[in-house]
Design an enzyme around this catalytic site. Structure first.
Site, PDB file in Angstrom:
ATOM      1  N   ASP A  10      33.266  97.633  30.647  1.00 56.93           N
ATOM      2  CA  ASP A  10      33.122  96.895  29.382  1.00 56.93           C
ATOM      3  C   ASP A  10      33.963  95.613  29.375  1.00 56.93           C
ATOM      4  O   ASP A  10      34.990  95.533  30.038  1.00 56.93           O
ATOM      5  CB  ASP A  10      33.540  97.807  28.219  1.00 56.93           C
ATOM      6  N   GLY A  11      33.487  94.623  28.623  1.00 60.58           N
ATOM      7  CA  GLY A  11      34.266  93.405  28.403  1.00 60.58           C
ATOM      8  C   GLY A  11      33.744  92.180  29.138  1.00 60.58           C
ATOM      9  O   GLY A  11      34.414  91.147  29.154  1.00 60.58           O
ATOM     10  N   GLY A  13      31.300  90.189  28.284  1.00 59.02           N
ATOM     11  CA  GLY A  13      31.042  89.101  27.336  1.00 59.02           C
ATOM     12  C   GLY A  13      32.330  88.423  26.907  1.00 59.02           C
ATOM     13  O   GLY A  13      32.419  87.192  26.856  1.00 59.02           O
ATOM     14  N   SER A  55      23.283 100.986  28.385  1.00 54.88           N
ATOM     15  CA  SER A  55      23.169 102.146  27.498  1.00 54.88           C
ATOM     16  C   SER A  55      21.846 102.107  26.740  1.00 54.88           C
ATOM     17  O   SER A  55      21.220 101.048  26.601  1.00 54.88           O
ATOM     18  CB  SER A  55      24.337 102.165  26.504  1.00 54.88           C
ATOM     19  N   GLU A  57      21.541 102.106  23.782  1.00 60.95           N
ATOM     20  CA  GLU A  57      21.734 101.242  22.618  1.00 60.95           C
ATOM     21  C   GLU A  57      21.802  99.762  22.994  1.00 60.95           C
ATOM     22  O   GLU A  57      21.744  98.883  22.121  1.00 60.95           O
ATOM     23  CB  GLU A  57      23.015 101.650  21.879  1.00 60.95           C
ATOM     24  N   ASN A  58      21.935  99.466  24.292  1.00 59.17           N
ATOM     25  CA  ASN A  58      22.029  98.050  24.703  1.00 59.17           C
ATOM     26  C   ASN A  58      20.703  97.294  24.521  1.00 59.17           C
ATOM     27  O   ASN A  58      20.686  96.063  24.578  1.00 59.17           O
ATOM     28  CB  ASN A  58      22.515  97.922  26.151  1.00 59.17           C
ATOM     29  N   LEU A 185      33.678 106.342  23.686  1.00 58.97           N
ATOM     30  CA  LEU A 185      32.766 106.728  24.768  1.00 58.97           C
ATOM     31  C   LEU A 185      31.435 105.996  24.696  1.00 58.97           C
ATOM     32  O   LEU A 185      30.730 105.903  25.703  1.00 58.97           O
ATOM     33  CB  LEU A 185      32.520 108.240  24.735  1.00 58.97           C
ATOM     34  N   GLU A 197      39.952 113.411  31.761  1.00 59.77           N
ATOM     35  CA  GLU A 197      41.101 112.610  31.345  1.00 59.77           C
ATOM     36  C   GLU A 197      40.608 111.178  31.120  1.00 59.77           C
ATOM     37  O   GLU A 197      39.773 110.673  31.878  1.00 59.77           O
ATOM     38  CB  GLU A 197      42.171 112.600  32.445  1.00 59.77           C
TER      39      GLU A 197
HETATM   40  C1  IPE Z   1      29.123 100.549  26.668  1.00 57.55           C
HETATM   41  O1  IPE Z   1      29.558  99.305  26.285  1.00 57.55           O
HETATM   42  C2  IPE Z   1      27.899 100.415  27.549  1.00 57.55           C
HETATM   43  C3  IPE Z   1      28.123  99.885  28.892  1.00 57.55           C
HETATM   44  C4  IPE Z   1      29.275  99.545  29.382  1.00 57.55           C
HETATM   45  C5  IPE Z   1      26.927  99.774  29.692  1.00 57.55           C
HETATM   46  P1  IPE Z   1      29.080  98.616  24.924  1.00 57.55           P
HETATM   47  O2  IPE Z   1      29.723  97.278  24.924  1.00 57.55           O
HETATM   48  O3  IPE Z   1      27.612  98.650  24.824  1.00 57.55           O
HETATM   49  O4  IPE Z   1      29.695  99.574  23.825  1.00 57.55           O
HETATM   50  P2  IPE Z   1      30.110  99.281  22.313  1.00 57.55           P
HETATM   51  O5  IPE Z   1      28.911  98.664  21.648  1.00 57.55           O
HETATM   52  O6  IPE Z   1      31.258  98.332  22.335  1.00 57.55           O
HETATM   53  O7  IPE Z   1      30.491 100.614  21.759  1.00 57.55           O
HETATM   54  C1  IPE Z   2      29.719  95.357  29.449  1.00 58.83           C
HETATM   55  O1  IPE Z   2      30.184  94.176  28.882  1.00 58.83           O
HETATM   56  C2  IPE Z   2      28.342  95.205  30.048  1.00 58.83           C
HETATM   57  C3  IPE Z   2      27.298  95.950  29.347  1.00 58.83           C
HETATM   58  C4  IPE Z   2      27.417  96.571  28.216  1.00 58.83           C
HETATM   59  C5  IPE Z   2      26.011  95.993  29.992  1.00 58.83           C
HETATM   60  P1  IPE Z   2      29.746  93.716  27.439  1.00 58.83           P
HETATM   61  O2  IPE Z   2      28.498  92.891  27.542  1.00 58.83           O
HETATM   62  O3  IPE Z   2      29.660  94.866  26.521  1.00 58.83           O
HETATM   63  O4  IPE Z   2      30.968  92.787  27.046  1.00 58.83           O
HETATM   64  P2  IPE Z   2      31.674  92.707  25.634  1.00 58.83           P
HETATM   65  O5  IPE Z   2      32.062  94.109  25.266  1.00 58.83           O
HETATM   66  O6  IPE Z   2      30.684  92.114  24.684  1.00 58.83           O
HETATM   67  O7  IPE Z   2      32.863  91.832  25.871  1.00 58.83           O
HETATM   68 MG    MG Z   3      30.934  95.807  25.287  1.00 58.14          MG
END
Ligand code: IPE
Ligand code: IPE
Ligand code: MG
Length: 243
Positions: A10-11, A13, A55, A57-58, A185, A197
């Site tokens: 994650d992160g 963006g 995910s 939800e993505n 999660l 963990e």
């Molecule tokens: C979880 O991250 C999904 C992936 C890393 C693929 P998200 O960025 O989609 O989760 P939320 O929306 O912050 O909970």
């Molecule tokens: C994780 O990074 C990649 C996926 C969810 C596919 P994000 O795209 O969620 O990045 P943030 O959380 O917006 O920074």
């Molecule tokens: Mg994210």
């Protein structure tokens, strides 16, 4: 050493935004972090690594970003599959294939088929994955067997449901790492993480590397896992599933 590590990458963006770059650039650099991490995990002798790539939800993200993420997965498989295969990595895919484009479905199937007899690390790709959807589908399949008269409803237990999940045959994750500082999660391995963990790291995914993985494993190694028992008592392990 954890046998199975799950990673919520994650992160991307926020990594990009912090540098004045488009989100796509964060995702692109995220793939490079993924390559480093797979190599490092293999070197460390980790048996299974599950990466949360997309995910359920993505899909709610802007269409261009969804298209970008689909494109990156395709490019990753096309560019890296031969290397992964040469390194003995076995690829498994979890998640629903139904909503995926035919070319992506074909690539995922190709990755699994090509590597199915490999004996090195198992790379589990969670793509279009959502844990609640996975559990609901498993429950539906068991219900269908009951309806057909093949299964006694009273025989259904946790072991049987576990065996219906996409992760059947894969041991439960010992360690779940999430980058970006979020501590949730987000529908990842809810059932399987019963005794995992958690290590939450403040860095964004594109900055993740071998030393970050080693730091997470060190943190894990210092944890005391009890599985509901008592420290120091002889382990009488009663039907722990997923191990
Ligand atoms: C979880 O991250 C999904 C992936 C890393 C693929 P998200 O960025 O989609 O989760 P939320 O929306 O912050 O909970
Ligand atoms: C994780 O990074 C990649 C996926 C969810 C596919 P994000 O795209 O969620 O990045 P943030 O959380 O917006 O920074
Ligand atoms: Mg994210």
């Amino acid at each position: 050493m954890p046998r199975h590590i799950g990673i919520i990458m994650d992160g991307n963006g926020r990594w990009a935004a912090g540098r004045g770059l488009p989100r796509f650039e964060g995702h692109r650099r995220g793939v490079e972090a993924l390559r480093r991490t797979i190599r490092a995990a293999g070197d460390l002798g980790v048996g299974f690594i599950t990466i949360y790539s997309f995910s359920s939800e993505n899909w709610t993200r802007p269409p261009q970003e969804v298209a970008d993420l689909m494109g990156l997965l395709k490019r990753f498989i096309r560019n890296d599959l031969a290397d992964l295969h040469r390194s003995g990595v076995r690829v498994r895919v979890i998640g629903s294939r139904d909503q995926l484009a035919p070319d992506i479905r074909a690539l995922l199937a190709e990755a699994e088929e090509l590597t199915q007899r490999n004996t090195g690390m198992t790379l589990v790709v969670a793509f279009n994955y959502g844990s609640r959807q996975e559990i609901a589908s498993a429950a539906k399949r068991l219900a269908q067997r009951v309806a057909r008269g093949e299964l006694d409803a009273n025989a259904i237990d946790a072991v049987m449901l576990d065996a219906e999940l996409d992760t059947a045959g894969i041991p439960d994750p010992d360690l779940i790492i999430r980058t970006s500082g979020e501590q949730r999660l987000s529908n990842f391995l809810l059932w399987q993480a019963a005794y995992a963990e958690f290590v939450f790291m403040p860095m964004h995914w594109p900055d993740f590397d071998r030393s970050a993985l080693e730091a997470a494993i060190r943190e894990y190694a210092g944890r005391e896992r009890r599985f509901g028992g008592v420290t120091g008592a002889p382990a009488t392990r009663v039907a722990m599933i997923g191990t």
